[in-house]
Design a protein around this motif. Structure first.
Motif, short mmCIF file in Angstrom:
data_model
loop_
_atom_site.label_atom_id
_atom_site.label_comp_id
_atom_site.label_asym_id
_atom_site.label_seq_id
_atom_site.Cartn_x
_atom_site.Cartn_y
_atom_site.Cartn_z
N GLY A 155 36.91 53.90 37.30
CA GLY A 155 36.32 53.74 35.59
C GLY A 155 36.83 54.78 34.73
O GLY A 155 37.54 55.58 35.33
N ALA A 158 34.11 47.09 40.24
CA ALA A 158 35.20 48.11 39.93
C ALA A 158 35.01 49.47 40.94
O ALA A 158 33.92 50.02 40.73
N CYS A 183 39.54 46.61 41.58
CA CYS A 183 39.32 46.41 40.21
C CYS A 183 38.91 47.66 39.41
O CYS A 183 38.36 48.77 40.03
N LYS A 193 29.64 48.22 38.42
CA LYS A 193 30.12 49.35 39.11
C LYS A 193 30.14 49.45 40.63
O LYS A 193 29.33 48.58 41.22
N ARG A 216 37.22 49.38 35.46
CA ARG A 216 36.36 49.08 34.53
C ARG A 216 36.56 50.22 33.06
O ARG A 216 37.26 51.16 33.56
N SER A 222 40.14 43.91 36.02
CA SER A 222 38.97 44.67 35.45
C SER A 222 37.84 43.93 35.88
O SER A 222 37.63 42.59 35.84
N HIS A 223 36.44 44.59 36.25
CA HIS A 223 35.48 43.76 36.40
C HIS A 223 34.16 44.93 35.64
O HIS A 223 34.70 46.01 36.10
N PRO A 224 33.33 44.41 35.20
CA PRO A 224 32.09 45.28 34.68
C PRO A 224 31.40 45.66 35.38
O PRO A 224 30.61 46.76 35.18
#
Length: 168
Positions: A83, A80, A103, A126, A105, A122-124
């Motif tokens: 954020g 991501a 992406c 960083k 998060r 979305s992607h967890p």
């Protein structure tokens, strides 16, 4: 100066001549909708990065003045680049929206913010923190060339890019 949000379908119907001559372009429908503001518009600021979010954060710490940040993240789905904290900062600094060719998060946090956000998903994980990228350069996002100073109009039907501010 923030543009008044316009319905993208109405904009297209009323401006077929601008579509024909290329002054009005639609981004391919590949983006997910995030944030509480589903309809937003404003002058574009461009940024090109790849799996690095330092410059994204720097931009969103500035006063947005109703602008829309368009980030070409190279379409990466590996991490991501935006954020919850920078989105909260963007909301507080008066940005109208953020479009990310990449992406995000912290989706629940983003969805609580009164700002428009579009991203591929979305992607967890960083992003890197190297500060590498290019500011205010033409980018290609969702099949469309987008330049600094153009106008972006987004709603639940899609995203339009116009060379000039539009009035319907």
């Amino acid at each position: 100066m923030a543009a008044l949000p316009l319905a993208t379908a109405e904009v297209c119907d009323a401006n077929s001549h601008l579509i024909t001559n290329g002054e009005l372009r639609a981004l391919q429908p590949i983006f997910q909708i995030y944030g509480r503001r589903q309809v937003f518009a404003g002058p574009v600021v461009t940024l090109k990065v790849f799996e690095d979010n330092v410059l994204v954060r720097e931009f969103l710490e500035e006063k947005g003045q109703g602008r829309v940040l368009v980030v070409d993240g190279g379409g990466s789905l590996r991490c991501a680049i935006l954020g919850g904290n920078p989105v909260q900062q963007a909301q507080n600094n008066g940005w109208a929206g953020i479009v990310v060719n990449g992406c995000v998060r912290d989706v629940d946090e983003i969805n609580g913010c009164d700002i428009g956000v579009r991203a591929l998903g979305s992607h967890p994980m960083k992003a890197n923190k190297k500060g590498v990228g290019e500011k205010h350069v033409p980018v290609t996002v969702a099949g469309t060339r987008v330049c600094d100073g153009e106008w972006l109009y987004a709603d639940t039907d899609g995203i339009l890019i116009s060379s000039t501010e539009l009035i319907v």
